[in-house]
Scaffold this motif. Structure first.
Motif: not given
Length: 284
Positions: A156-158, A160-161, A169, A222
């Motif tokens: 999710y974090k990757e 998102l960026i 990124s 989210s």
């Protein structure tokens, strides 16, 4: 599966309608999750391209007697790589590359289906039939839903960026291409699994409409994913009930309901500011 018959009896609904409601819930959740990333990355046309590009894969799979998911996934990934290659290695824009690959793969699929003994009904692939969904397709859709949720939670974090700022990124050492192809892979799997239920033509609508509507009302990814999934499920359930009672094409009804909600949101959303809510509050 006995549980589906029990559920249909419990809800006092025909089995076909109960199956359609179940598949609507799973497809609504998955399309909401993937559609949020597709809309944020401005890849709506990519979804359209992949949904058409899998057609020759479906035909080849039937001819070889293998699972359609395998052949369609190979052609979907091949199309995504080809689009990326053309747009990077030439001065053509990405939308031009998408148009070329989309039309070429779709034409190849029609030729294969029309002239070879593929056993594929083109109308069924194009428009689907959600009321004819089988228990095996429901099971497959549920498995896909959990796989998508697991992978999105894991990265999710990757994602998102890389969705918001590919330059930053890359500076952080993230592999943008890997996450791009990961999304394309999930999108291809979703497209293939949805073919028999909603068809190629309407897959893109399921990906784009709930996510675009959610985008108009939310500021965080989210919340956008959650809202988009809820809208996808809601459109599916309401669409199945209305089409069943008024004898309308189910997939088209689902999309029209989504389109109506989007147009209302388009007018009322504070992001578009068609109605000046700030002025209205001050005047009160």
């Amino acid at each position: 599966m006995d549980i589906l018959f029990w559920l249909a009896d419990f809800l006092n609904l025909p089995v076909s309608m109960t199956n359609a409601l179940l598949i609507s819930v799973t497809l609504g959740i998955v399309s909401g999750i993937l559609g949020s990333f597709i809309v944020l990355r401005q890849l709506s046309l990519m979804g359209d391209a992949l949904s058409h590009a899998v057609l020759p894969g479906v035909a080849v799979s039937y001819m070889l007697g293998i699972n359609a998911l395998i052949g369609a996934s190979i052609f979907g990934i091949l199309a995504a790589m080809l689009i990326e290659f053309i747009s990077k290695k030439s001065k053509l824009k990405a939308d031009t590359a998408i148009g070329i690959v989309l039309s070429s793969f779709f034409a190849l699929g029609i030729v294969l289906i029309s002239n070879l003994k593929s056993g594929v009904d083109l109308n069924h692939v194009l428009f689907g039939n959600i009321l004819a969904v089988t228990p095996q397709e429901i099971f497959q859709s549920v498995i896909l839903m959990f796989v998508v949720i697991f992978i999105i939670c894991l990265f999710y974090k990757e994602l998102l960026i890389t969705s918001f700022d590919p330059v930053i990124s890359k500076a952080y050492g993230l592999k943008n291409d890997f996450y791009h192809y990961l999304l394309m892979f999930l999108l291809t799997i979703f497209t293939v699994s949805s073919l028999s239920e909603v068809g190629i033509v309407l897959v893109v609508a399921m990906l784009v409409i709930p996510s675009s509507t959610a985008y108009l009302w939310t500021k965080h990814l989210s919340k956008m994913i959650l809202s988009s999934s809820l809208l996808g499920v809601l459109y599916g359930l309401v669409g199945v009930f209305i089409s069943f009672h008024y004898n309308l094409p189910t997939s088209a009804t689902i999309v029209l309901i989504g389109s109506l909600v989007f147009m209302i949101s388009f007018v009322l959303s504070p992001k578009n500011n068609f109605i000046n809510f700030t002025k209205y509050k001050r005047s009160k």
